[in-house]
Design a protein around this motif. Structure first.
Motif, short mmCIF file in Angstrom:
data_model
loop_
_atom_site.label_atom_id
_atom_site.label_comp_id
_atom_site.label_asym_id
_atom_site.label_seq_id
_atom_site.Cartn_x
_atom_site.Cartn_y
_atom_site.Cartn_z
N CYS A 76 36.79 37.85 38.88
CA CYS A 76 35.76 36.79 39.04
C CYS A 76 35.44 36.16 37.74
N HIS A 77 35.24 34.86 37.72
CA HIS A 77 34.48 33.97 36.61
C HIS A 77 33.12 33.81 36.91
N THR A 124 41.71 36.40 34.72
CA THR A 124 41.49 36.39 33.30
C THR A 124 42.71 35.48 32.37
N ASN A 159 41.53 41.76 29.06
CA ASN A 159 40.77 40.62 28.13
C ASN A 159 41.95 40.98 26.87
N GLU A 166 31.64 31.17 35.97
CA GLU A 166 31.61 29.66 36.12
C GLU A 166 31.94 29.25 37.58
N TRP A 185 27.57 35.83 32.28
CA TRP A 185 27.50 36.93 33.38
C TRP A 185 26.09 37.05 33.86
N SER A 204 34.10 33.82 45.78
CA SER A 204 34.55 34.67 44.59
C SER A 204 34.42 36.45 45.16
N ASP A 207 42.09 41.10 38.71
CA ASP A 207 41.04 40.83 37.61
C ASP A 207 42.01 40.64 36.44
N PHE A 258 38.84 29.21 32.38
CA PHE A 258 37.76 29.58 32.10
C PHE A 258 37.70 30.85 31.12
N SER A 259 38.73 31.47 31.13
CA SER A 259 38.88 32.65 30.07
C SER A 259 38.75 32.35 28.68
N SER A 301 43.25 31.89 33.92
CA SER A 301 42.09 30.87 34.16
C SER A 301 41.72 30.10 32.99
N GLY A 330 35.79 42.27 38.42
CA GLY A 330 36.21 41.19 39.13
C GLY A 330 37.16 41.55 39.99
#
Length: 331
Positions: free
Chosen positions: A141-142, A251, A195, A144, A14, A152, A247, A256-257, A254, A139
């Motif tokens: 938003c990621h 999370t 999260n 990556e 980040w 984004s 958000d 990416f999470s 994705s 977010g």
């Protein structure tokens, strides 16, 4: 843009993504990176040696600092982007006097585990940073996808409208749009809780639950988040807004999470320690679920998903049995 000096505190994904965004608009930024070897690599190759290594920087526009004291001294706005578990250690030698007049925005999305405080409360209580000088960058938003320059969105929260607008303008570019909010507590707590939910979703995915169940899990999750944030900080907010629901969705779903990945490993039979070693990254949900669980002892909000994750990670309950119990509490 005016001549306010912005600093990034941290070197992870980040921090790297935010630095990339800021340099679209700023002539220079300050950047605190603890390791001198990492800075030397940056200067030689123009990329972060550890995170988002494909992002290239004109390092002539970056003032690197290995001293947090010096970085703070030469900056007006501080954007904190380090894992919450390391925030207390990073700031252990910083005094309230050094943060006097500084505006601090948290992009951390975690709770400081030593005190069970969200970052804004930690800065306010331990460093006397006034609430109007505290903000949140959240977010959906990621990092990556920011690095890949995919469209984004961010939410910039502060009770000081001008501070929020300044950070928003500093980050906006052709592939990043931002909204502003005054809900510093709700957006930060929501960013923490999503999260935890992503860990729960990963656990269920690892156990083999499908899309039908996952839709129910996330639908119940946003209600759980609403119950908690409305209890902790009761104001008029739209939980369906992208800062909250959006958000949560990105999370939870994705690839990416890292929190979803952490949960998936637990669902597949990894121990907590094995999953942490395999990832070699910090999953904020690991720390957050214990903090939220402790905070909720006071508020007694109905939080079955959070309790499920807590029981698996910290009480050592059988994963399959704990999730089965959760399925009977959802609707």
């Amino acid at each position: 843009m005016n001549h306010q000096r912005i600093a990034i505190i941290g070197s992870g994904s980040w921090a790297t993504a935010l630095a990339k965004l800021l340099l679209n608009n700023a002539e220079h930024i300050n950047w605190f990176i603890r390791k001198e070897d990492d800075i030397a690599y940056f200067k030689e190759f123009g990329t972060n040696p550890r995170y988002l290594t494909s992002v290239e920087f004109r390092t002539s526009k970056i003032n690197f600092f290995t001293s947090l004291d010096e970085c703070i001294h030469h900056s007006d706005f501080l954007i904190l982007a380090i894992p919450s578990a390391f925030l207390q250690q990073t700031f252990q030698h910083i005094t309230p006097k050094q943060l006097e007049g500084k505006v601090c925005f948290s992009a951390i999305k975690g709770i400081v585990p030593q005190y069970n405080l969200i970052v804004g409360e930690y800065l306010h209580q331990h460093f006397q940073v006034p609430l109007h000088n505290i903000g949140v960058i959240t977010g959906p938003c990621h990092a990556e996808e920011v690095a890949l320059e995919k469209l984004s969105y961010l939410t910039i929260a502060s009770i000081h409208a001008d501070n929020a607008a300044f950070i928003s303008q500093s980050l906006n570019c052709r592939y990043l749009k931002s909204n502003v909010s005054d809900d510093i507590y709700g957006t930060e707590y929501s960013a923490v809780l999503k999260n935890v939910i992503a860990v729960a979703g990963g656990i269920c995915h690892g156990l083999g639950y499908g899309d039908n169940f996952f839709a129910v899990l996330v639908s119940n999750a946003i209600q759980e988040i609403k119950r908690f944030v409305d209890t902790v900080h009761p104001i008029d907010r739209d939980i369906k807004a992208s800062a909250y629901l959006g958000d949560l969705l990105v999370t939870s779903y994705s690839h990416f999470s890292r929190n979803r990945l952490f949960g998936t490993m637990l669902g597949k039979g990894y121990t907590v320690k094995q999953a942490q070693l395999e990832m070699n990254m910090v999953a904020e949900g690991y720390y957050a679920v214990k903090c939220v669980y402790e905070i909720n002892k006071k508020h007694k909000v109905h939080m079955p998903i959070t309790e499920c994750v807590y029981n698996i990670i910290y009480q050592g309950h059988d994963v399959r049995r704990e999730v089965l119990k959760l399925t009977n509490l959802l609707s």
